[in-house]
Design a protein around this motif. Sequence first.
Motif, PDB file in Angstrom:
ATOM      1  N   LEU B 175      43.801   2.073  36.091  1.00 21.35           N
ATOM      2  CA  LEU B 175      44.061   3.477  35.780  1.00 21.35           C
ATOM      3  C   LEU B 175      43.938   4.365  37.017  1.00 21.35           C
ATOM      4  O   LEU B 175      44.412   5.507  37.027  1.00 21.35           O
ATOM      5  CB  LEU B 175      43.097   3.984  34.705  1.00 21.35           C
ATOM      6  N   HIS B 176      43.305   3.828  38.054  1.00 27.15           N
ATOM      7  CA  HIS B 176      43.162   4.591  39.298  1.00 27.15           C
ATOM      8  C   HIS B 176      44.346   4.389  40.238  1.00 27.15           C
ATOM      9  O   HIS B 176      44.386   4.964  41.310  1.00 27.15           O
ATOM     10  CB  HIS B 176      41.889   4.157  40.047  1.00 27.15           C
ATOM     11  N   ASP B 177      45.283   3.534  39.872  1.00 29.40           N
ATOM     12  CA  ASP B 177      46.406   3.239  40.759  1.00 29.40           C
ATOM     13  C   ASP B 177      47.219   4.504  41.042  1.00 29.40           C
ATOM     14  O   ASP B 177      47.373   5.363  40.177  1.00 29.40           O
ATOM     15  CB  ASP B 177      47.303   2.187  40.109  1.00 29.40           C
ATOM     16  N   LYS B 178      47.741   4.578  42.256  1.00 19.94           N
ATOM     17  CA  LYS B 178      48.438   5.824  42.630  1.00 19.94           C
ATOM     18  C   LYS B 178      49.751   5.994  41.870  1.00 19.94           C
ATOM     19  O   LYS B 178      50.250   7.103  41.738  1.00 19.94           O
ATOM     20  CB  LYS B 178      48.694   5.864  44.139  1.00 19.94           C
ATOM     21  N   ASN B 179      50.314   4.907  41.361  1.00 19.34           N
ATOM     22  CA  ASN B 179      51.563   5.043  40.610  1.00 19.34           C
ATOM     23  C   ASN B 179      51.370   4.997  39.098  1.00 19.34           C
ATOM     24  O   ASN B 179      52.324   4.867  38.348  1.00 19.34           O
ATOM     25  CB  ASN B 179      52.562   3.966  41.030  1.00 19.34           C
ATOM     26  N   THR B 184      46.033   8.588  30.278  1.00 20.16           N
ATOM     27  CA  THR B 184      44.577   8.568  30.397  1.00 20.16           C
ATOM     28  C   THR B 184      44.171   9.186  31.730  1.00 20.16           C
ATOM     29  O   THR B 184      44.558   8.696  32.781  1.00 20.16           O
ATOM     30  CB  THR B 184      44.050   7.119  30.324  1.00 20.16           C
ATOM     31  N   ASP B 185      43.392  10.269  31.645  1.00 26.56           N
ATOM     32  CA  ASP B 185      42.990  10.936  32.887  1.00 26.56           C
ATOM     33  C   ASP B 185      41.629  10.409  33.324  1.00 26.56           C
ATOM     34  O   ASP B 185      40.594  10.974  33.020  1.00 26.56           O
ATOM     35  CB  ASP B 185      42.929  12.447  32.664  1.00 26.56           C
ATOM     36  N   ILE B 186      41.657   9.281  34.042  1.00 26.27           N
ATOM     37  CA  ILE B 186      40.411   8.618  34.426  1.00 26.27           C
ATOM     38  C   ILE B 186      39.637   9.455  35.441  1.00 26.27           C
ATOM     39  O   ILE B 186      38.414   9.384  35.511  1.00 26.27           O
ATOM     40  CB  ILE B 186      40.706   7.198  34.975  1.00 26.27           C
ATOM     41  N   PHE B 187      40.338  10.278  36.211  1.00 27.49           N
ATOM     42  CA  PHE B 187      39.667  11.017  37.285  1.00 27.49           C
ATOM     43  C   PHE B 187      38.734  12.108  36.757  1.00 27.49           C
ATOM     44  O   PHE B 187      37.845  12.559  37.465  1.00 27.49           O
ATOM     45  CB  PHE B 187      40.695  11.576  38.268  1.00 27.49           C
ATOM     46  N   LEU B 195      38.636   7.943  43.896  1.00 29.68           N
ATOM     47  CA  LEU B 195      39.652   8.590  44.739  1.00 29.68           C
ATOM     48  C   LEU B 195      40.002   7.735  45.950  1.00 29.68           C
ATOM     49  O   LEU B 195      41.163   7.630  46.333  1.00 29.68           O
ATOM     50  CB  LEU B 195      39.156   9.963  45.196  1.00 29.68           C
ATOM     51  N   ALA B 196      38.959   7.101  46.526  1.00 25.84           N
ATOM     52  CA  ALA B 196      39.190   6.243  47.691  1.00 25.84           C
ATOM     53  C   ALA B 196      40.154   5.125  47.329  1.00 25.84           C
ATOM     54  O   ALA B 196      41.046   4.773  48.105  1.00 25.84           O
ATOM     55  CB  ALA B 196      37.866   5.667  48.182  1.00 25.84           C
ATOM     56  N   TYR B 197      40.013   4.594  46.101  1.00 31.23           N
ATOM     57  CA  TYR B 197      40.912   3.529  45.665  1.00 31.23           C
ATOM     58  C   TYR B 197      42.332   4.056  45.502  1.00 31.23           C
ATOM     59  O   TYR B 197      43.293   3.439  45.951  1.00 31.23           O
ATOM     60  CB  TYR B 197      40.418   2.950  44.344  1.00 31.23           C
ATOM     61  N   LYS B 198      42.458   5.241  44.921  1.00 37.18           N
ATOM     62  CA  LYS B 198      43.778   5.819  44.700  1.00 37.18           C
ATOM     63  C   LYS B 198      44.506   6.055  46.017  1.00 37.18           C
ATOM     64  O   LYS B 198      45.714   5.848  46.126  1.00 37.18           O
ATOM     65  CB  LYS B 198      43.631   7.146  43.952  1.00 37.18           C
ATOM     66  N   GLU B 199      43.731   6.492  47.004  1.00 36.53           N
ATOM     67  CA  GLU B 199      44.349   6.786  48.295  1.00 36.53           C
ATOM     68  C   GLU B 199      44.555   5.533  49.133  1.00 36.53           C
ATOM     69  O   GLU B 199      45.045   5.610  50.263  1.00 36.53           O
ATOM     70  CB  GLU B 199      43.480   7.801  49.052  1.00 36.53           C
ATOM     71  N   TYR B 245      49.294  -7.970  39.226  1.00 38.79           N
ATOM     72  CA  TYR B 245      48.972  -6.635  39.724  1.00 38.79           C
ATOM     73  C   TYR B 245      48.707  -6.614  41.219  1.00 38.79           C
ATOM     74  O   TYR B 245      47.905  -7.362  41.745  1.00 38.79           O
ATOM     75  CB  TYR B 245      47.753  -6.081  38.982  1.00 38.79           C
ATOM     76  N   LYS B 246      49.432  -5.756  41.915  1.00 39.59           N
ATOM     77  CA  LYS B 246      49.134  -5.440  43.308  1.00 39.59           C
ATOM     78  C   LYS B 246      49.027  -3.925  43.376  1.00 39.59           C
ATOM     79  O   LYS B 246      49.760  -3.221  42.682  1.00 39.59           O
ATOM     80  CB  LYS B 246      50.266  -5.929  44.221  1.00 39.59           C
ATOM     81  N   PHE B 247      48.166  -3.429  44.218  1.00 39.83           N
ATOM     82  CA  PHE B 247      47.964  -1.988  44.301  1.00 39.83           C
ATOM     83  C   PHE B 247      49.294  -1.260  44.565  1.00 39.83           C
ATOM     84  O   PHE B 247      50.044  -1.634  45.460  1.00 39.83           O
ATOM     85  CB  PHE B 247      46.958  -1.662  45.410  1.00 39.83           C
ATOM     86  N   GLY B 248      49.578  -0.238  43.800  1.00 41.34           N
ATOM     87  CA  GLY B 248      50.774   0.569  44.042  1.00 41.34           C
ATOM     88  C   GLY B 248      52.019   0.076  43.328  1.00 41.34           C
ATOM     89  O   GLY B 248      53.033   0.759  43.343  1.00 41.34           O
ATOM     90  N   SER B 249      51.980  -1.114  42.715  1.00 33.21           N
ATOM     91  CA  SER B 249      53.180  -1.549  41.987  1.00 33.21           C
ATOM     92  C   SER B 249      52.808  -1.893  40.552  1.00 33.21           C
ATOM     93  O   SER B 249      52.100  -2.858  40.282  1.00 33.21           O
ATOM     94  CB  SER B 249      53.823  -2.744  42.682  1.00 33.21           C
TER      95      SER B 249
END
Lengths: 317, 589
Positions: B175-179, B184-187, B195-199, B245-249
């Motif tokens: 849920l923290h993924d940037k895309n 669901t608003d996990i933030f 946030l560090a994970y999202k960025e 799952y890979k970050f960002g996709s």
Amino acid sequence: MSTYVIRRIIYMLLTLLGASMLIFFLYALTPGDYVDNNMNMTEQRKAELREIYGFNKPLVERYTAWLGNVLEGDFGYSLQHQKPIMTLFNHYIWNSFLLAAASTFLTWFIAVVAGVLCAYKSHSIFDKSVTIFIFAAMSIPSFFIGLFFIKLFAVDAGILPPGGMITTGSNAEGWAYIIEVAEHMILPVLIVTLLGTGSLTRYFRSHMLEAMKQDYVRTARAKGLKERIVLYRHALRNAMLPAITLIGFELPTLFGGSIVIEKIFNWPGIGQLYMQSFTMRDYPLLMGFTMLIAILTVIGTFISDLLYRLADPRVRL
Amino acid sequence: MKKQVLSLFIVLLASSMLFTACTSNESKPSASSAPSAAANSNAGTANSTAQTNTSAAVSTKVTDLGTGIIQASDPSKLPESAKKRNDTFIAGLTEPSGAFTPHFHQSGYDGNVASVLFAPLVTVDENGKIVPYLADKWEISKDQLTYKFHLNKDLKFSDGSPLTAEDVAFTLTILHDKNYDGGTDIFASHIKGGLAYKEGKATSVAGIKVIDPQTIQIETDEVNATALLTLGGQVLSKAYYGKDYKFGSLEYIRELHAKPVGAGPYKLDKHLPGQELRFTANEHFFKGKPKIERFIYKTTEGDAFQFIETGEQDYAAFSATQDNLDKLQKLGFLNLKLNTSSAYGYISINHKKPYFKDKKLRQALIYGLDRKTIVEGVSQGSAQVANIPTSPTSWSYTEEGINPYHYDAEKAKTLLDEAGWKEGSDGIREKDGQKLVIRYLSSKSKGSDALIAIAKENYSAIGIQFEPEQFADFNALLAKVDGGDYDLASFSTPMLLDPHSGVSGFTTEEAKGYSNPKVDQLIKEGISTLDIEKRKEVYKKLYQELNEDPPYIFYSYSKLLYAYNSRIKGLDPNPYRGIATSLPLTSIE
């Protein structure tokens, strides 16, 4: 002939390009977008989502990107359904087609027969009663008569299903399935036919009257041909000519679905899908569907032009 | 060339016809509620197919109904087709969009489907209080920043694989993924390192720790009372949904939307788009396999009454009008339950207009509008007047110290006089040369027609010129409101699981012009503790303050009538979770 066809096809492509541009900008400029649907979202989250979906890019860039994908045969994913547009169409469009094909066939069949008979016996009691019936049927709103028939035949009498395409939870296969679907089709087809037959009957009646006044009908009668042959072979064939143009216009209706009828009878057709996607501003789905209708309309007119040529030697080049 | 022009014209005609058809349909949803907002809300509700019809015999009044279940008067009237169906429960649902992965669906109705297929760690009871589900219990640290969930030992997904803390960790991470584009608003939960994970600065979310297969600990940076529900949400299988799952996709997950694997009471058997969704009992469900073998969501766009009447459908929700109650009671074989929605309807005030700074004008607008007549009269009892931004079903609801603002034209006039709005020569009040003209926006519906008719009369009686404008299309209305050229606009909130969601828009940051330091402070306090008794006190004060210095004209709570076939035993629909919580406990007689 072949240069004519090629020229027509080029025109068609240009028309479609123009239509796609117009439709795209029309949708893109309609106030509100897909992200706006959720009122509880913070402005920051909305901006993030617009970035992900590409809504923040300039309109022209969005259009060219969409067009590029379409030329590669990719209509994209529906935002709301998270499925490829083509898969969605495939799920719904054939249901709409089934309903439309059956009712179009019936409408035309009844309209031709009734139109010819009314013209032949014009101003008789038969003609008048058909006219009255037709106007009465045409003037009833479809949602009213739809609900009324459901009440009458499904709820009170219990002889026909109240809606849907199959009985809920049914596992019927093969013939049993076909019979089940046919049962569910009776009411919606009946209503679409009832409402559609009127104008067509009037159309055929007037063209038939026109044709029967022509010299060639008198000649045919003078030759001593049977009245039935005069009527159906000589008069009707000529009266049918302008109807060819109408056939072309039926093509998009066959696949376009009917929003009202599908809603009343809970028929799983494409009209409902379109309705939802418009309220949600699901751009890829909206564009895909409207373009499909545009393509069918253009092809429909093209086919009717070609058919016209085949049927009427006078317009052959 | 003429023909090309003609065909283009026809294309346009075809699309414009579709537009108009659309327009006429938009007016269906009832009262002043905003259809799309409700459809997009994340939580699982029962469908509300609003209906209007006529009937004669009057037996019970909607206003006399309690919250209990009204038993069927004559179960022997049960139609044959329903009697024969002894292993299947059929409920109605507005057509979902087909993305059944929780957190990823785009329509609230997919949420209903997901609530049958998936299970959360915690859920809410009928008063909105949090109760255990997949998690046997949870602990919250003294500083209220660290959560520890203890999972039940026998949890399994519908494919038989075990559900462990790893799966919970995976769900919260993705849920923290940037895309991630779901609802669901996990933030808002402020998980440490989120946030560090999202960025892309970290490969995992630092605050999420798996202690053992049955225990997960989540550290947050800020106290937030809504976090428990978010963190304890529905669980996705890491082995199934996280395989690629890979970050960002996240595109791969779309392929899995139609083939859900969850830990809910049922598993998906077949989806017939536009028709029905068939489920079979999940033998791996942690509370034991449900007694009813088959469950079906029949998807209806229009009227569900005909299906309830013929017995083809067992359960549906109707708007609680007297007509609907009479019709449903007359059938005899239905159990009925009245429920007040957890959402509220409101008329938002444009605080960017300088004259609304004076709360006396706002109060005068409330006193001067006969809300009771409009809400309770026109809706035939299917709604009641709201005075605070929380539903009577919620634990936070109170009437203590709340001014009900009963219709009082004289009081409104006095307030307007005090605020400096004096009657001009034409009967319209003015101040500093400016006339008191109120521009009102709403969607086109029966409810808003009624409001406009009565408001026009009410307001002209106290010297206010009322200029309404209605929109057939909800997004167009929103765009107009965003444009800022209005004074009042009608809306409805989506379902509110936590009272904070009902007030979060009144902070100085979010409210676009409304600012009350006391309100800001109380909203913050409201989520800064997890102790429900303390929160009750805070919300009481907050509601009193909002009642005195109104940011909106609070308008209505709508009511639904749940109707279900009396052969279904043990069903207890609630306003927060619909039928999802009691579904596994039902049986067929």
